[in-house]
Write a protein that holds these residues in place. Structure first.
Motif, short mmCIF file in Angstrom:
data_model
loop_
_atom_site.label_atom_id
_atom_site.label_comp_id
_atom_site.label_asym_id
_atom_site.label_seq_id
_atom_site.Cartn_x
_atom_site.Cartn_y
_atom_site.Cartn_z
N SER A 23 0.85 -0.87 0.00
CA SER A 23 0.03 -0.16 -0.16
C SER A 23 1.09 1.24 0.05
O SER A 23 1.44 1.48 0.46
CB SER A 23 -0.47 0.01 1.37
OG SER A 23 -0.31 -0.19 2.16
N LEU A 24 0.63 2.10 -0.68
CA LEU A 24 1.23 3.57 -0.61
C LEU A 24 1.67 4.06 1.02
O LEU A 24 2.78 4.47 0.60
CB LEU A 24 0.13 4.30 -1.09
CG LEU A 24 0.04 4.41 -3.13
CD1 LEU A 24 0.27 5.96 -3.56
CD2 LEU A 24 1.54 3.79 -3.56
N PRO A 25 0.29 3.95 1.90
CA PRO A 25 0.79 4.39 3.38
C PRO A 25 1.84 3.79 3.88
O PRO A 25 2.48 4.63 4.59
CB PRO A 25 -0.84 4.39 4.60
CG PRO A 25 -2.25 4.25 2.73
CD PRO A 25 -0.78 3.45 1.60
N PHE A 26 2.21 2.47 3.38
CA PHE A 26 3.12 1.96 3.92
C PHE A 26 4.09 2.47 3.03
O PHE A 26 5.64 2.50 4.47
CB PHE A 26 3.23 0.35 3.13
CG PHE A 26 4.70 -0.23 3.78
CD1 PHE A 26 4.58 -1.21 4.81
CD2 PHE A 26 5.56 -0.37 2.05
CE1 PHE A 26 5.99 -1.87 5.35
CE2 PHE A 26 7.61 -1.29 3.15
CZ PHE A 26 7.00 -2.02 3.54
N PHE A 27 4.79 2.96 2.36
CA PHE A 27 5.36 3.52 1.44
C PHE A 27 6.08 5.08 2.32
O PHE A 27 7.12 5.25 3.04
CB PHE A 27 6.13 3.96 -0.15
CG PHE A 27 6.27 2.50 -0.49
CD1 PHE A 27 7.05 1.61 -0.25
CD2 PHE A 27 5.04 2.21 -1.43
CE1 PHE A 27 7.17 0.48 -0.70
CE2 PHE A 27 5.84 1.10 -2.13
CZ PHE A 27 6.19 -0.63 -1.80
N SER A 28 4.66 5.68 2.78
CA SER A 28 4.45 7.44 3.55
C SER A 28 5.24 6.95 4.42
O SER A 28 6.06 8.05 5.76
CB SER A 28 3.09 7.53 3.24
OG SER A 28 2.33 8.09 2.16
N THR A 29 5.08 6.06 5.53
CA THR A 29 5.48 6.24 6.67
C THR A 29 7.15 5.67 6.75
O THR A 29 7.26 6.52 7.37
CB THR A 29 5.05 4.93 7.45
OG1 THR A 29 3.52 5.11 7.30
CG2 THR A 29 4.74 4.77 9.19
N LYS A 30 7.50 4.07 5.66
CA LYS A 30 8.62 3.79 5.86
C LYS A 30 9.81 4.96 5.58
O LYS A 30 10.41 5.20 5.72
CB LYS A 30 9.04 2.85 5.01
CG LYS A 30 10.19 2.06 4.41
CD LYS A 30 10.37 0.85 3.64
CE LYS A 30 11.15 0.79 2.42
NZ LYS A 30 12.44 -0.04 3.73
#
Lengths: 270, 270
Positions: A23-30
């Motif tokens: 998911s995009l949120p995963f990358f946003s957080t990472k």
């Protein structure tokens, strides 16, 4: 993290996790970055992958809006690789008794094996495959290469019924070319019922080994979705017992006396 | 090509070509960019690799001034991976007759195999290894994973003397734990004289198999530089015939009756 750094990290992430939905949120957080920035990064990564002919990013719509890397080799790259392979194999010094071909150097080179796996996995990337099945010994590296691009596990059928890992299912089958009765065995816990299977092997003559695997897989109610081999022996076509398969190269006109051999592209791009 | 695109392409290039020496002019031509720009790109790629603990770029000085990717896993990442592996293996349902452990699910997972290979290859990355040698069947995927990170070929020793690929060298050896006489065979053309060898296997009990491989490799005047195994059985330590080896995990206190098992980190980071 800056865009330049994110691009390196993202590229690494996708190569390490082919076909994995993220998911995009995963990358946003990472990366501690806005979703819009990540989206722009993904456009860049996708563009370069396509330009280099090594696959693309597939965007998945919806609330969980994610992305996954589909490691397709371009048709052009694939054809070029197969042509190079034909040239390498067309060396009379490779002819072995029985019309087999010495390929251990190719099958022993992890880079070559990876490329062969990439070509076969690209051919099967639209199918919903759950597991790659091969038979010991020579097909094993190829099976892992294909499976790593499809992001699925490998199950190895053995010819040796002595090795047990709990209870096993075994069958006897008739080898296509030598007409000998042989055994194949698979531990019960190694394969779930109703799996969608891709069979991988290095070499197919009449196809008896693959038919044997198919029979054994029937005992697990598996659906054989695809069969992929590195090389097929053309001379055995009349006796062939397997119909739907994908081959990278076709070995033909093996003349042991004259030390002559012809290697042509298989049916993949035919 | 723009920097952002170059970074994606360069990252892909290094992962596809571990340990391969590439000159800066090669990249300048490939990307139609100044050497100074390429140098700046390489600084970024190197920094991210180090931050993520997946290796680094090694700059080679001199007129041919080049660079190569050394895929070292950081000690931290490596220790964490091994600890997770111990937890996964410490499942009583895995105990098999004879004190063996069911690991086919782990050895059948291409991602796990790749990570295990990365950990072992990192441990051996300073050695000048020319070839990875394993014995059929279970060690094969691990051997390829290690070899792909070391960028060297794999040679597979077989137990089955019937398969010939031209002339072969074979030896008989005594299995360490079962005391049975077994055979190992290696085709002559598969291994050059005086090679620096890394032996890889999945499981080591008393070490008879590895001793057998060492004896066979002596016939090729090979130098065994390293021995790497996924798991060692601790209970056999008194009888162990192999001394210098690297293990990821150590299986100990296997109690078949009580269905109990303990899995500890091996000697890699000890």
């Amino acid at each position: 993290m800056k865009r330049s750094d994110r691009l390196v990290s993202l590229t690494n992430y996708f190569f390490e996790n082919p076909k994995k939905h993220t998911s995009l949120p995963f990358f946003s957080t990472k990366y501690n970055a806005a979703k819009s920035s990540i989206s722009e990064d993904l456009v860049i990564v996708d563009r370069v992958m396509r330009e280099e002919g090594i696959g693309h990013l597939q965007t998945l719509p919806g609330a969980s809006g994610g992305v996954r890397y589909i490691p397709n080799l371009s048709r052009e790259n694939s054809k070029q690789f197969i042509q190079d392979l034909c040239n390498t194999l067309e060396d009379p010094g490779r002819i072995l008794p029985g019309g087999y071909l010495y390929m251990s150097d190719i099958l022993g080179d992890p880079n070559m094996v990876k490329q062969i796996g990439r070509v076969l996995a690209s051919a099967f990337s639209d199918m919903e495959i759950n597991v790659v099945v091969t038979v010991a010994t020579k097909g094993i590296p190829l099976a892992y290469a294909v499976a790593s691009f499809l992001n699925v596990p490998v199950v190895i059928v053995r010819r040796d019924p002595k090795v047990t890992e709990g209870s096993s299912v075994s069958i006897n089958y008739v080898s296509g070319s030598s007409r000998k009765i042989q055994t194949m065995v698979l531990p019960k816990r190694s394969l779930q019922d109703n799996a969608n299977v891709c069979i991988i092997d290095d070499f197919m003559k009449a196809g008896g080994t693959i038919t044997g695997m198919t029979s054994l897989l029937d005992e697990f109610n598996a659906n054989v979705k695809a069969i992929g081999v590195l090389a097929e022996a053309d001379d055995e076509e009349d006796e062939r017992v397997v119909e739907n398969y994908t081959s990278l190269v076709k070995i033909t006109n093996v003349d042991i006396k004259q030390k002559n051999i012809e290697v042509l592209p298989g049916n993949l791009h035919a």
